[in-house]
Design an enzyme around this catalytic site. Structure first.
Site, PDB file in Angstrom:
ATOM      1  N   SER A  22      21.343  83.365 108.833  1.00 20.47           N
ATOM      2  CA  SER A  22      20.272  82.378 108.705  1.00 20.47           C
ATOM      3  C   SER A  22      19.962  81.704 110.030  1.00 20.47           C
ATOM      4  O   SER A  22      19.140  80.794 110.094  1.00 20.47           O
ATOM      5  CB  SER A  22      20.671  81.328 107.656  1.00 20.47           C
ATOM      6  OG  SER A  22      21.938  80.779 107.967  1.00 20.47           O
ATOM      7  N   ASN A 108      29.628  74.175 103.236  1.00 20.66           N
ATOM      8  CA  ASN A 108      28.844  73.735 102.075  1.00 20.66           C
ATOM      9  C   ASN A 108      28.474  72.257 102.172  1.00 20.66           C
ATOM     10  O   ASN A 108      27.318  71.882 101.939  1.00 20.66           O
ATOM     11  CB  ASN A 108      29.607  74.007 100.767  1.00 20.66           C
ATOM     12  CG  ASN A 108      29.863  75.493 100.563  1.00 20.66           C
ATOM     13  OD1 ASN A 108      29.360  76.315 101.334  1.00 20.66           O
ATOM     14  ND2 ASN A 108      30.645  75.837  99.555  1.00 20.66           N
ATOM     15  N   HIS A 154     -18.630  64.946  88.240  1.00 28.31           N
ATOM     16  CA  HIS A 154     -18.959  66.351  87.933  1.00 28.31           C
ATOM     17  C   HIS A 154     -19.812  66.968  89.043  1.00 28.31           C
ATOM     18  O   HIS A 154     -20.564  67.903  88.797  1.00 28.31           O
ATOM     19  CB  HIS A 154     -19.689  66.478  86.599  1.00 28.31           C
ATOM     20  CG  HIS A 154     -19.049  65.725  85.474  1.00 28.31           C
ATOM     21  ND1 HIS A 154     -18.189  66.311  84.572  1.00 28.31           N
ATOM     22  CD2 HIS A 154     -19.101  64.406  85.132  1.00 28.31           C
ATOM     23  CE1 HIS A 154     -17.778  65.400  83.704  1.00 28.31           C
ATOM     24  NE2 HIS A 154     -18.302  64.229  84.033  1.00 28.31           N
ATOM     25  N   SER A 275     -20.320  81.200 114.081  1.00 26.02           N
ATOM     26  CA  SER A 275     -20.167  82.533 113.507  1.00 26.02           C
ATOM     27  C   SER A 275     -20.411  83.553 114.601  1.00 26.02           C
ATOM     28  O   SER A 275     -21.259  83.345 115.472  1.00 26.02           O
ATOM     29  CB  SER A 275     -21.190  82.714 112.380  1.00 26.02           C
ATOM     30  OG  SER A 275     -21.472  84.083 112.199  1.00 26.02           O
ATOM     31  N   LYS A 281     -24.931  79.152 112.608  1.00 25.86           N
ATOM     32  CA  LYS A 281     -23.848  78.622 111.784  1.00 25.86           C
ATOM     33  C   LYS A 281     -23.016  77.552 112.486  1.00 25.86           C
ATOM     34  O   LYS A 281     -22.793  77.598 113.696  1.00 25.86           O
ATOM     35  CB  LYS A 281     -22.917  79.751 111.346  1.00 25.86           C
ATOM     36  CG  LYS A 281     -23.487  80.685 110.308  1.00 25.86           C
ATOM     37  CD  LYS A 281     -23.874  80.012 108.989  1.00 25.86           C
ATOM     38  CE  LYS A 281     -22.663  79.715 108.140  1.00 25.86           C
ATOM     39  NZ  LYS A 281     -21.986  80.932 107.705  1.00 25.86           N
ATOM     40  N   ASN A 283     -19.529  76.024 111.119  1.00 24.48           N
ATOM     41  CA  ASN A 283     -18.615  76.159 109.986  1.00 24.48           C
ATOM     42  C   ASN A 283     -17.505  75.105 110.020  1.00 24.48           C
ATOM     43  O   ASN A 283     -16.956  74.816 111.086  1.00 24.48           O
ATOM     44  CB  ASN A 283     -17.989  77.560 109.973  1.00 24.48           C
ATOM     45  CG  ASN A 283     -19.031  78.632 109.702  1.00 24.48           C
ATOM     46  OD1 ASN A 283     -20.030  78.387 109.034  1.00 24.48           O
ATOM     47  ND2 ASN A 283     -18.801  79.819 110.250  1.00 24.48           N
ATOM     48  N   GLU A 288     -11.659  73.880 105.774  1.00 22.34           N
ATOM     49  CA  GLU A 288     -11.342  75.016 104.905  1.00 22.34           C
ATOM     50  C   GLU A 288      -9.868  75.375 105.033  1.00 22.34           C
ATOM     51  O   GLU A 288      -9.214  75.776 104.066  1.00 22.34           O
ATOM     52  CB  GLU A 288     -12.217  76.208 105.265  1.00 22.34           C
ATOM     53  CG  GLU A 288     -13.685  75.973 104.943  1.00 22.34           C
ATOM     54  CD  GLU A 288     -14.568  77.005 105.602  1.00 22.34           C
ATOM     55  OE1 GLU A 288     -14.691  78.103 105.076  1.00 22.34           O
ATOM     56  OE2 GLU A 288     -15.133  76.709 106.677  1.00 22.34           O
ATOM     57  N   TYR A 315      27.963  75.372  95.133  1.00 23.60           N
ATOM     58  CA  TYR A 315      27.250  76.158  96.140  1.00 23.60           C
ATOM     59  C   TYR A 315      27.142  77.631  95.770  1.00 23.60           C
ATOM     60  O   TYR A 315      28.112  78.247  95.321  1.00 23.60           O
ATOM     61  CB  TYR A 315      27.942  76.034  97.515  1.00 23.60           C
ATOM     62  CG  TYR A 315      27.157  76.774  98.585  1.00 23.60           C
ATOM     63  CD1 TYR A 315      26.097  76.161  99.242  1.00 23.60           C
ATOM     64  CD2 TYR A 315      27.443  78.109  98.892  1.00 23.60           C
ATOM     65  CE1 TYR A 315      25.340  76.843 100.181  1.00 23.60           C
ATOM     66  CE2 TYR A 315      26.689  78.797  99.833  1.00 23.60           C
ATOM     67  CZ  TYR A 315      25.629  78.156 100.474  1.00 23.60           C
ATOM     68  OH  TYR A 315      24.883  78.837 101.391  1.00 23.60           O
ATOM     69  N   GLN A 320      20.726  79.080 100.515  1.00 22.02           N
ATOM     70  CA  GLN A 320      20.274  79.305 101.892  1.00 22.02           C
ATOM     71  C   GLN A 320      18.752  79.480 101.947  1.00 22.02           C
ATOM     72  O   GLN A 320      18.145  79.331 103.002  1.00 22.02           O
ATOM     73  CB  GLN A 320      20.984  80.537 102.467  1.00 22.02           C
ATOM     74  CG  GLN A 320      20.651  80.822 103.921  1.00 22.02           C
ATOM     75  CD  GLN A 320      21.628  81.802 104.529  1.00 22.02           C
ATOM     76  OE1 GLN A 320      22.754  81.429 104.867  1.00 22.02           O
ATOM     77  NE2 GLN A 320      21.233  83.048 104.672  1.00 22.02           N
ATOM     78  N   LYS A 323      15.778  76.337 103.130  1.00 21.08           N
ATOM     79  CA  LYS A 323      15.275  75.772 104.384  1.00 21.08           C
ATOM     80  C   LYS A 323      13.881  76.227 104.777  1.00 21.08           C
ATOM     81  O   LYS A 323      13.049  75.432 105.222  1.00 21.08           O
ATOM     82  CB  LYS A 323      16.259  76.087 105.509  1.00 21.08           C
ATOM     83  CG  LYS A 323      17.500  75.247 105.416  1.00 21.08           C
ATOM     84  CD  LYS A 323      18.598  75.795 106.301  1.00 21.08           C
ATOM     85  CE  LYS A 323      19.947  75.655 105.675  1.00 21.08           C
ATOM     86  NZ  LYS A 323      20.141  76.407 104.416  1.00 21.08           N
TER      87      LYS A 323
END
Ligand code: ARG
Length: 455
Positions: A22, A108, A154, A275, A281, A283, A288, A315, A320, A323
């Protein structure tokens, strides 16, 4: 060399090592791991397990290894995880005495301690970034407590609101996120150190003092729970997922309002993109991405809960997997928040476009309220105004253009003063009870926001 080779005659299979190791991600815990070990060395010295000299040697070595990590000169040598790496380095430098550090401690309780310390620091960092975004919202709102815009339910035109009121709605979502971070910190700040592998430690360690030395407010009460409790990791990823959900909703509004059909908002050049094909464009990519990245924030909570749900007591190596989910959520939020703060700081609101988008049907509620003031029960008033709206639609005119005669045909309560209803600013100003959209109420809201922000 691993920390556990004694009973094995064959080295670990290379492919298992690739699966098992790890270090590629838990090296991020180096600071917490080393600080935890320094405090632990002091604790076992006080318990009589190390002499003062040994403790000094070990702590000196740990300070050196920390310096190497911070300078970026620490060399990994096929280490399994951060705990093994630090211990390996220590014994290489200071000799066999380095091997005394792990007395009574297991990886542990060690990894649970490191990870908690890391999350505790991370809550503070996210909190500070949130305060910046809140400040940006307040500063924009301060410019627009009298700016009128359509409010939607709405996503259909509903009632006139003030732009500051819209901006501040996100302030309070973030205020709750900050509260949740604080509470997460409180529940995380419980030290598992001294729990050993699962059953506790046989050495007379002062766990309360050890916890306090590391900045925990207390220590765990049950070693079995302590070595496998990852509630704090789940909570942290949940808090970030909910925060992401708030950011995503803010993003969605800004995306819609910056669409040329709305034109309420213009994004700064620095925070929008073009774009490669369509020259016209502009954007809203950062927004987003805020909306899109919330998907992984939610995925991380779900993934983590799924890892935990079937674990037998104490444990298990499944843990592991805790993380990467937490690191990914943190990294995502850390990269997102400063950009969103800058987007909000540089947003240009277009009061003219907002004003033009206000239509008289958004005053239908006010018209009903007018009748209520003349004594008509609201339900009937709602019905009468519904008929007025439909008459206006038939005549293809705004509500205010209906003749008094037509209105009186619907209810004799209409009088010449009905003309006063058709005023967008007056409509907003009437919603002056605390928490409402009236400029006066919004100014109080701004003061409350400033107070809660402490800035
Ligand atoms: N790398 C491990 C983890 O992240 C450390 C704990 C290992 N403990 C063990 N009993 N193998 O969970």
């Amino acid at each position: 060399m691993t920390l556990w080779g004694g009973r094995f005659t064959e080295p670990t299979d290379e492919q298992l090592r690739a699966l098992n190791d790890s270090i590629s991600f838990d090296r991020r815990l180096y600071r917490q791991d080393i600080m935890g070990s320094i405090a632990y060395a002091q604790a076992i010295a006080s318990a009589g397990i190390l002499t003062t000299d040994e403790a000094e040697t070990i702590i000196g070595g740990l300070r050196d290894v920390l310096a190497e990590f911070e300078a970026g000169t620490f060399e990994l040598k096929g280490d399994e995880d951060i705990h093994s790496a630090v211990e390996r380095w220590l014994t290489e430098r200071i000799g066999a005495v380095g091997g005394k550090l792990h007395t009574g401690r297991s990886r542990n309780d060690q990894v649970a301690t490191d990870f908690r310390l890391w999350v505790m620091a991370a809550t503070g960092e996210v909190d500070a970034l949130l305060a910046d975004l809140q400040t940006a919202l307040v500063e924009q709102a301060e410019q627009h407590s009298d700016t009128l815009m359509p409010g939607y339910t709405h996503l259909q035109p509903a009632q006139p609101i003030t732009a500051a009121h819209w901006l501040l709605s996100f302030f309070w979502m973030l205020a709750r996120d900050r509260e949740r971070l604080k509470e997460t910190h409180r529940r995380t700040a419980v030290s598992p150190l001294g729990s050993g592998a699962l059953a506790g430690t046989p050495f007379p360690i002062d766990r309360a003092r050890l916890a306090a030395d590391l900045g925990f407010h207390s220590h765990s009460q049950n070693s079995l729970d302590a070595v496998s409790d990852r509630d704090f990791a789940v909570e942290f990823t949940f808090v970030l997922a909910l925060l992401g959900t708030h950011l995503s909703r803010l993003a969605e509004d800004v995306i819609i309002y910056s669409n040329p059909r709305f034109g309420f908002i213009t994004l700064d050049d620095r925070y929008s993109t073009g774009s490669s094909l369509m020259p016209q464009k502009r954007n809203p990519d950062p927004l987003e991405l805020a909306r899109g990245k919330t998907g992984r924030l939610i995925g991380n909570v779900t993934g983590l809960l799924t890892v935990l749900k079937g674990l037998p007591s104490t444990y298990n190596k499944d843990l592991q997997e805790d993380k990467e989910a937490v690191f990914d959520s943190y990294d995502t939020i850390k990269i997102l928040l400063p950009v969103l703060t800058a987007v909000v700081q540089t947003l240009k609101l277009n009061p003219e476009a907002m004003r033009t988008a206000l239509t008289e049907d958004m005053l239908a509620t006010d018209l009903a309220d007018y009748l209520v003031q003349k004594g008509l029960p609201f339900r009937q008033a709602h019905h009468v105004v519904g008929q007025a709206v439909s008459a206006a639609a038939r005549e293809k005119v705004g509500l205010s253009k209906l003749s008094l005669e037509t209105l009186r045909g619907l209810s004799p309560l209409f009088e010449a003063d009905v003309a006063e209803v058709f005023d967008f600013a007056a409509s907003a100003a009437r919603r002056a009870a605390p928490g409402g959209t009236a400029p006066a109420a919004v100014r109080e809201q701004l003061a409350a926001a400033r107070l809660s922000l402490g800035r």
